[in-house]
Design a protein around this motif. Sequence first.
Motif, short mmCIF file in Angstrom:
data_model
loop_
_atom_site.label_atom_id
_atom_site.label_comp_id
_atom_site.label_asym_id
_atom_site.label_seq_id
_atom_site.Cartn_x
_atom_site.Cartn_y
_atom_site.Cartn_z
N SER A 90 0.81 -1.22 0.00
CA SER A 90 0.00 0.00 0.00
C SER A 90 0.84 1.27 0.00
N GLN A 91 2.13 1.15 0.31
CA GLN A 91 3.00 2.33 0.41
C GLN A 91 3.99 2.45 -0.75
N ILE A 92 3.85 1.59 -1.73
CA ILE A 92 4.84 1.57 -2.82
C ILE A 92 4.89 2.90 -3.56
N ILE A 93 3.74 3.44 -3.92
CA ILE A 93 3.72 4.69 -4.71
C ILE A 93 4.40 5.82 -3.96
N VAL A 94 4.02 6.00 -2.70
CA VAL A 94 4.59 7.09 -1.91
C VAL A 94 6.07 6.88 -1.67
N ALA A 95 6.45 5.65 -1.30
CA ALA A 95 7.85 5.37 -0.97
C ALA A 95 8.75 5.49 -2.20
N VAL A 96 8.33 4.92 -3.31
CA VAL A 96 9.13 4.99 -4.54
C VAL A 96 9.26 6.44 -4.99
N SER A 97 8.16 7.19 -4.95
CA SER A 97 8.21 8.59 -5.36
C SER A 97 9.16 9.39 -4.50
N ALA A 98 9.04 9.24 -3.18
CA ALA A 98 9.86 10.03 -2.27
C ALA A 98 11.34 9.70 -2.41
N VAL A 99 11.65 8.41 -2.38
CA VAL A 99 13.06 8.00 -2.46
C VAL A 99 13.67 8.40 -3.79
N CYS A 100 12.96 8.17 -4.87
CA CYS A 100 13.53 8.44 -6.20
C CYS A 100 13.64 9.94 -6.47
N LEU A 101 12.68 10.72 -6.02
CA LEU A 101 12.79 12.17 -6.21
C LEU A 101 13.95 12.74 -5.39
N LEU A 102 14.12 12.23 -4.18
CA LEU A 102 15.26 12.66 -3.37
C LEU A 102 16.57 12.29 -4.05
N LEU A 103 16.63 11.08 -4.57
CA LEU A 103 17.85 10.63 -5.25
C LEU A 103 18.11 11.44 -6.52
N LEU A 104 17.06 11.79 -7.24
CA LEU A 104 17.21 12.61 -8.44
C LEU A 104 17.78 13.98 -8.10
N VAL A 105 17.28 14.58 -7.03
CA VAL A 105 17.79 15.88 -6.60
C VAL A 105 19.27 15.77 -6.24
N MET A 106 19.62 14.73 -5.49
CA MET A 106 21.02 14.53 -5.11
C MET A 106 21.90 14.33 -6.34
N LEU A 107 21.38 13.57 -7.30
CA LEU A 107 22.13 13.33 -8.54
C LEU A 107 22.30 14.62 -9.33
N GLY A 108 21.24 15.42 -9.41
CA GLY A 108 21.34 16.68 -10.14
C GLY A 108 22.29 17.65 -9.49
N VAL A 109 22.26 17.72 -8.15
CA VAL A 109 23.16 18.61 -7.42
C VAL A 109 24.60 18.15 -7.59
N ALA A 110 24.85 16.84 -7.45
CA ALA A 110 26.21 16.32 -7.60
C ALA A 110 26.76 16.56 -8.99
N ALA A 111 25.92 16.35 -10.00
CA ALA A 111 26.36 16.57 -11.39
C ALA A 111 26.67 18.04 -11.63
N ALA A 112 25.84 18.92 -11.08
CA ALA A 112 26.07 20.35 -11.25
C ALA A 112 27.36 20.79 -10.58
N ILE A 113 27.61 20.29 -9.38
CA ILE A 113 28.85 20.64 -8.68
C ILE A 113 30.06 20.12 -9.44
N ALA A 114 29.98 18.87 -9.91
CA ALA A 114 31.10 18.30 -10.67
C ALA A 114 31.36 19.07 -11.95
N GLY A 115 30.29 19.63 -12.54
CA GLY A 115 30.45 20.38 -13.78
C GLY A 115 30.66 21.86 -13.56
N GLY A 116 30.71 22.30 -12.29
CA GLY A 116 30.95 23.71 -12.01
C GLY A 116 29.74 24.59 -12.22
N ALA A 117 28.53 24.01 -12.22
CA ALA A 117 27.31 24.79 -12.43
C ALA A 117 26.59 25.00 -11.10
N SER A 118 25.44 25.66 -11.17
CA SER A 118 24.64 25.94 -9.97
C SER A 118 24.00 24.66 -9.46
N PRO A 119 24.26 24.24 -8.22
CA PRO A 119 23.66 23.01 -7.69
C PRO A 119 22.15 23.11 -7.55
#
Length: 229
Positions: free
Chosen positions: A171-200
């Motif tokens: 019953s919690q799959i939708i909420v859990a998958v959404s929350a975890v994956c969105l958090l991971l996407l943000v972390m990935l975007g921030v890390a990529a931006a920092i590595a590339g010298g752009a705005s995190p």
Amino acid sequence: MSEHHSHKSQRSGWLRAAVLGANDGIVSTASLIIGVSAADSSREAILLAGVAGLVAGALSMAAGEYVSVSSQADVEQADLALERRSLKHNREWETQELASIYRQRGLEPKLADEVARQLMDHDALEAHARDEIGITDVSRAQPLVAALSSAAMFTIGAGVPLLVTALVPLSQIIVAVSAVCLLLLVMLGVAAAIAGGASPWRGGLRVLVWGALAMGLSAVVGRLFGVVV
């Protein structure tokens, strides 16, 4: 004391492949899982759909990268073959062409001529590949490396929503998958931006918005039609 600094552009090749592969793996698999979950499916059906999406997506990424980068490699080889023939039959003209490139970049005419001749004597093809065509060892196309790295990063990214699906209550799959994956996407975007010298912040917000949109639309489709289309 001189200040040491490192440039970011040399990271652009592997950074693009890594971010694209991981981002696609997370977003596509999470969206697939959310869509199937919204259709009131069983855990087994959800996991089966997720695994199928992982396999198909990884192979698609690998094939796409291989074909794309192979095309780039073919163009590079054709340009190098053309340059090699011209160096063999028109060496003096090629020397003047190289000197002209250096004059356009700001060297005085005599210095440009001297630099061109010295580089021609050292490795004529390398000089023209780098300064006329724009091919370097860093930027040279590597189809197999691109294919394998993209498939690997897609698999790693896709493994996250699958793992969450396997661990949380149905019953919690939708909420859990959404929350975890969105958090991971943000972390990935921030890390990529920092590595590339752009705005995190910009990097994190970019992937957050598109990831949330993809997952949200998948949930709507699954809820309305009972299937993922």
